[in-house]
Design a protein around this motif. Sequence first.
Motif, mmCIF file in Angstrom:
data_model
loop_
_atom_site.group_PDB
_atom_site.id
_atom_site.type_symbol
_atom_site.label_atom_id
_atom_site.label_comp_id
_atom_site.label_asym_id
_atom_site.label_seq_id
_atom_site.Cartn_x
_atom_site.Cartn_y
_atom_site.Cartn_z
ATOM 1 N N ARG A 91 12.324 64.431 20.619
ATOM 2 C CA ARG A 91 13.689 63.641 21.296
ATOM 3 C C ARG A 91 14.635 63.451 19.502
ATOM 4 N N ALA A 92 13.867 62.685 18.690
ATOM 5 C CA ALA A 92 14.387 63.210 16.913
ATOM 6 C C ALA A 92 14.816 63.494 16.363
ATOM 7 N N ASP A 93 14.057 64.432 16.191
ATOM 8 C CA ASP A 93 13.940 65.870 15.679
ATOM 9 C C ASP A 93 12.885 66.976 16.150
ATOM 10 N N HIS A 94 13.739 68.290 16.541
ATOM 11 C CA HIS A 94 12.675 69.601 17.359
ATOM 12 C C HIS A 94 11.560 70.107 16.402
ATOM 13 N N LEU A 95 11.349 69.786 15.615
ATOM 14 C CA LEU A 95 10.287 70.129 14.350
ATOM 15 C C LEU A 95 8.948 68.778 13.982
ATOM 16 N N TRP A 96 9.470 67.790 14.661
ATOM 17 C CA TRP A 96 8.264 66.656 14.790
ATOM 18 C C TRP A 96 7.846 66.783 16.201
ATOM 19 N N TYR A 97 6.689 67.107 16.362
ATOM 20 C CA TYR A 97 5.555 67.101 17.768
ATOM 21 C C TYR A 97 5.237 66.116 17.561
ATOM 22 N N ARG A 98 5.269 65.598 19.122
ATOM 23 C CA ARG A 98 4.280 64.501 19.393
ATOM 24 C C ARG A 98 2.950 65.413 20.525
ATOM 25 N N LYS A 99 1.883 65.014 21.353
ATOM 26 C CA LYS A 99 0.603 64.799 22.269
ATOM 27 C C LYS A 99 0.420 63.474 22.536
ATOM 28 N N ASP A 122 -2.320 60.556 23.588
ATOM 29 C CA ASP A 122 -4.175 61.087 23.529
ATOM 30 C C ASP A 122 -4.514 60.266 24.253
ATOM 31 N N ASP A 123 -6.112 59.855 23.953
ATOM 32 C CA ASP A 123 -7.024 59.141 25.110
ATOM 33 C C ASP A 123 -6.318 57.877 24.756
ATOM 34 N N TYR A 124 -6.650 57.185 23.551
ATOM 35 C CA TYR A 124 -6.799 56.321 22.928
ATOM 36 C C TYR A 124 -4.941 55.766 23.005
ATOM 37 N N GLU A 125 -4.671 56.347 24.144
ATOM 38 C CA GLU A 125 -3.309 55.628 24.913
ATOM 39 C C GLU A 125 -2.055 55.179 23.707
ATOM 40 N N GLY A 126 -1.885 56.521 22.675
ATOM 41 C CA GLY A 126 -1.194 57.204 21.291
ATOM 42 C C GLY A 126 -0.780 58.421 21.584
ATOM 43 N N TYR A 127 -0.300 58.713 20.800
ATOM 44 C CA TYR A 127 -0.049 59.588 20.147
ATOM 45 C C TYR A 127 0.031 60.428 19.259
ATOM 46 N N ASN A 128 -0.440 61.463 19.041
ATOM 47 C CA ASN A 128 -1.361 62.148 17.415
ATOM 48 C C ASN A 128 0.334 63.016 17.365
ATOM 49 N N TYR A 129 0.560 63.143 16.254
ATOM 50 C CA TYR A 129 1.916 64.202 15.104
ATOM 51 C C TYR A 129 2.047 65.339 14.942
ATOM 52 N N ILE A 130 2.622 66.417 14.596
ATOM 53 C CA ILE A 130 3.004 67.860 13.580
ATOM 54 C C ILE A 130 4.302 68.157 13.244
ATOM 55 N N ALA A 131 4.758 68.056 11.839
ATOM 56 C CA ALA A 131 5.537 68.428 11.959
ATOM 57 C C ALA A 131 5.565 69.339 10.849
ATOM 58 N N ILE A 132 6.579 70.285 10.853
ATOM 59 C CA ILE A 132 6.911 70.890 9.562
ATOM 60 C C ILE A 132 7.826 71.082 9.107
ATOM 61 N N HIS A 133 8.043 71.998 7.925
ATOM 62 C CA HIS A 133 9.074 71.876 6.558
ATOM 63 C C HIS A 133 8.900 72.811 6.584
ATOM 64 N N VAL A 134 9.463 73.703 6.604
ATOM 65 C CA VAL A 134 9.187 75.429 6.174
ATOM 66 C C VAL A 134 8.537 76.058 6.698
ATOM 67 N N ASP A 178 5.531 74.067 5.193
ATOM 68 C CA ASP A 178 4.630 73.498 5.194
ATOM 69 C C ASP A 178 4.130 71.752 6.307
ATOM 70 N N ILE A 179 3.206 71.481 6.286
ATOM 71 C CA ILE A 179 2.585 71.420 7.810
ATOM 72 C C ILE A 179 1.623 69.637 7.658
ATOM 73 N N ILE A 180 2.696 68.971 8.456
ATOM 74 C CA ILE A 180 1.953 67.384 8.564
ATOM 75 C C ILE A 180 1.375 67.541 9.680
ATOM 76 N N ILE A 181 -0.057 66.403 9.278
ATOM 77 C CA ILE A 181 -0.756 65.798 10.653
ATOM 78 C C ILE A 181 -1.162 64.434 11.111
ATOM 79 N N ALA A 182 -0.539 63.668 12.075
ATOM 80 C CA ALA A 182 -0.792 62.282 11.515
ATOM 81 C C ALA A 182 -1.671 62.227 12.656
ATOM 82 N N ALA A 183 -2.742 62.209 13.121
ATOM 83 C CA ALA A 183 -3.988 61.943 13.924
ATOM 84 C C ALA A 183 -4.408 61.106 13.935
ATOM 85 N N LYS A 184 -5.754 60.894 14.729
ATOM 86 C CA LYS A 184 -7.097 60.029 14.566
ATOM 87 C C LYS A 184 -8.050 60.773 13.887
ATOM 88 N N ARG A 185 -8.298 62.356 14.296
ATOM 89 C CA ARG A 185 -9.180 62.954 14.009
ATOM 90 C C ARG A 185 -8.159 64.463 13.622
#
Length: 306
Positions: free
Chosen positions: A198-206, A208-220, A222-229
């Motif tokens: 809801r904060a930014d429609h180009l910032w995605y989340r999913k 995960d089993d570890y009771e948290g979230y994984n994230y992906i964002a894109i700038h034009v 350029d992609i950035i992924i924040a996740a356990k794996r």
Amino acid sequence: MSRNQRNAATPMREKYGIRIPQSIKQAIIFDDENTNTKGQDSMAKEIGSLKKLDVFEFHPSNHKCPKQQGWSFAPMHMVFDVKREDLRHKSRLVIGGHVIDSSKHSTYSSTVQDISIRLLQLVALHNKLNIMTGDISNAFCTAPVTEQIYTRAGPKFGNQEGCILVLKRALYGLKTASRSFHEFFGHCLLQLGFSPTRADHLWYRKSDDYEGYNYIAIHVDDIIIAAKRPAEYMSQIEQQFNVRNKEDSPSYYLGNSYKHNNKGNIHVSSTKYIKEVLRQFAKQHGEVRKQSIPMRTTEHPETDQS
């Protein structure tokens, strides 16, 4: 005035001491003078990449695309550049989107906010997530085109010169290209189980089993992924896109430099970006003298009454 006449009247452009051609003909002339084929090789690579992405549908030179059925013709031309990292010659085939009526299509396309990237990194640090970055090659050309556009193949298409080309993908230069790509990429992330925040429609989340979230964002592109794996998600993205310059725990992203210490903290600065700005400024205007404050001591802005 024709494009060749405009190019002839345009002052010679240089970048990092390398002349930048304004046309295909000039690129060939520069190659001959430099006794290499760097310009022509970059054009061949660009055409090959577009064919691999299935950007065009090829038809005989007498193929008709009636205007009454909604078809529009747009010319193409090659844009040249030199990459800063390795002084590599770069060619980009673009289409004249300025002659296309896109009024019936939405052309607005935003980018992820800078504050969203900072928050993403803060969340990753707090939750001990790993970060991975990369950029998508020919990003816009991976998305389906929204308009009905055709053009004609030029000399760089070899024995296919003169063919009628119907656009299947959003070629650079179209007003709708950026939006088409972001909608297409977003749809791919939805299929991977991600959803926009809801904060930014180009910032995605999913979740995960570890009771948290994984994230992906894109700038034009350029992609950035924040996740356990993060490599697993990067691999899934690579099944549909060609991702270059992949970096695990990146030291540089979107103008910011990152340093990781043994305590797990990240120091963010713009050192590399500022040094490059100063280098380019000094090249044009002379050496920049070091100062202890961000203005000359002879300046007194408090006396300015304007």
